[in-house]
Design an enzyme around this catalytic site. Structure first.
Site, mmCIF file in Angstrom:
data_model
loop_
_atom_site.group_PDB
_atom_site.id
_atom_site.type_symbol
_atom_site.label_atom_id
_atom_site.label_comp_id
_atom_site.label_asym_id
_atom_site.label_seq_id
_atom_site.Cartn_x
_atom_site.Cartn_y
_atom_site.Cartn_z
ATOM 1 C CE LYS A 1 -1.426 -11.462 1.513
ATOM 2 N NZ LYS A 1 -0.638 -10.566 0.844
ATOM 3 C CG HIS B 1 -31.335 6.252 -2.933
ATOM 4 N ND1 HIS B 1 -32.393 6.767 -3.457
ATOM 5 C CD2 HIS B 1 -30.185 7.257 -3.536
ATOM 6 C CE1 HIS B 1 -32.280 7.808 -4.168
ATOM 7 N NE2 HIS B 1 -30.999 8.076 -4.224
ATOM 8 C CD GLU C 1 -3.697 -2.593 4.273
ATOM 9 O OE1 GLU C 1 -4.274 -2.485 3.394
ATOM 10 O OE2 GLU C 1 -2.571 -3.380 4.515
ATOM 11 N NE ARG D 1 -0.711 0.226 5.001
ATOM 12 C CZ ARG D 1 0.067 -0.679 5.718
ATOM 13 N NH1 ARG D 1 0.430 -1.773 4.960
ATOM 14 N NH2 ARG D 1 0.690 -0.191 6.994
HETATM 15 O O1 PA5 Z 1 -1.487 -4.017 2.256
HETATM 16 C C1 PA5 Z 1 -1.376 -5.101 2.046
HETATM 17 O O2 PA5 Z 1 -0.300 -5.810 2.351
HETATM 18 C C2 PA5 Z 1 -2.545 -6.018 1.332
HETATM 19 O O3 PA5 Z 1 -3.569 -5.562 0.921
HETATM 20 C C3 PA5 Z 1 -1.664 -6.648 -0.036
HETATM 21 O O4 PA5 Z 1 -1.327 -5.474 -0.954
HETATM 22 C C4 PA5 Z 1 -2.547 -7.694 -0.412
HETATM 23 O O5 PA5 Z 1 -2.461 -8.760 0.022
HETATM 24 C C5 PA5 Z 1 -2.262 -8.189 -1.876
HETATM 25 O O6 PA5 Z 1 -0.602 -8.423 -2.038
HETATM 26 P P1 PA5 Z 1 0.135 -7.793 -3.235
HETATM 27 O O7 PA5 Z 1 0.139 -6.258 -3.355
HETATM 28 O O8 PA5 Z 1 1.565 -8.224 -2.668
HETATM 29 O O9 PA5 Z 1 -0.272 -8.504 -4.315
#
Ligand code: PA5
Length: 316
Positions: free
Chosen positions: A311, A221, A205, A131
């Site tokens: 994960k 709505h 996050e 992000r």
């Molecule tokens: O913020 C994060 O770590 C997640 O939202 C990841 O972006 C998500 O799990 C997907 O992983 P990636 O961006 O490596 O494809």
């Protein structure tokens, strides 16, 4: 708790990321006449798909945040696959389906399996949280779409001027002070849907707390009724754009008045000379706000141990 991994430094580098993203993807293009576009990616990568939607005007665009591509995606589709790590299972599943269906593919990643599999790829530096690489990823997607003649030039160079670290940091701090101890709900017009979603997920996050989002006119709505009960902990953050239609502006004014009776309301007034500029400004304010909120919550903004744990458990 402090900012052990220097998220503040990463935030300060956002304008630089935007510049780099445009350059990184300069050679990634696909020739052809496409019937539609699918942009596949999850979380911090997939958000770039949401953000490019307002720029794709000539053909349908679909953001896929799942294991499966819609059935109509095929030979005449452009599929852009985004995964910062390059190893996200949902995204790789879409990639494999796109390959099987002989769609035209471009990938954006920092490495992993996706970089091994796809030659038409923009490679992003790999030292960040997904992000936190949004500036690189989002602008790379814009560049691929521009190179492939799907969108007109979004003039990234000029839009970047709206992302001024000092001003956005100050706005973000003031917003964080208002959000402290509250649950923010970000509201925006449809053009800013991706931006509102980004604001929500950054609070989730970085600050590790609930946050939600919705758009107008739809929330008028249904969700507008929800402020009658148990709403005291909420703060509605209205994202207000000068180019919102007159009806949306009026709806925002009335919505604000109604919500104010039972919950807090704050506003982010977008700034900038183009839609992209105003989106970048708002994203930057939201990113800073979530950063400061994290510190106020006594959370380190960078690590997301719950995602890592989830994960890991999926691999067992
Ligand atoms: O913020 C994060 O770590 C997640 O939202 C990841 O972006 C998500 O799990 C997907 O992983 P990636 O961006 O490596 O494809």
């Amino acid at each position: 708790m402090h900012d052990k991994y220097n998220m503040m430094g990463v935030l300060a580098g956002f304008p630089e990321q935007l510049k780099k993203g445009w350059a990184i993807a300069k050679d990634v293009k696909i020739k052809g006449k496409f019937e539609n576009v699918a942009i596949c990616g999850m979380g911090g990568s997939g958000i770039s798909g949401d953000l490019v939607i307002p720029f794709v005007k000539k053909i349908p665009v679909f953001v896929v945040k799942d294991y499966n591509l819609p059935e109509f995606i095929g030979k005449k589709s452009l599929v852009i696959v985004i995964s910062y790590s390059g190893n996200t299972e949902e995204t790789l599943s879409c990639y494999n389906q796109a390959k099987k269906r002989r769609a035209k593919i471009a990938a954006i990643t920092s490495g992993g399996k996706l970089a091994e599999l796809e030659k038409n790829v923009a490679i992003i530096p790999n030292e960040l949280q997904p992000r936190a690489a949004m500036g690189l990823l989002f602008v790379s997607v814009l560049r691929v779409l521009f190179n492939s003649k799907i969108i007109s030039n979004p003039n990234v160079g000029s839009a970047i001027k709206a992302a001024v670290p000092k001003a956005c940091s100050k706005e973000g701090f003031l917003l964080a002070q208002k959000m402290k101890g509250k649950i923010p709900v970000f509201y925006a017009s449809e053009n800013f849907k991706g931006v509102a979603y980004r604001c929500k997920t950054q609070v989730n996050e970085n600050a590790k707390q609930p946050a939600f989002f919705h758009t107008l006119p739809e929330m008028n709505h249904n969700e507008i009724n929800a402020f009658e009960r148990n709403a005291g902990k909420l703060i509605a953050v209205m994202i207000r754009d000068k180019n919102d239609s007159l009806r949306i502006k009026k709806r925002m004014d009335i919505t604000k008045e109604i919500i104010k009776e039972n919950a807090d309301v704050a506003e982010i007034k977008t700034k900038g000379n183009s839609l992209l500029a105003r989106m970048l400004y708002t994203i930057y304010v939201g990113d800073y706000a979530s950063y400061y909120l994290a510190l106020m919550n006594n959370e380190d903004p960078t690590p997301v141990p719950v995602i890592a744990e989830l994960k890991k458990r999926l691999m067992e």
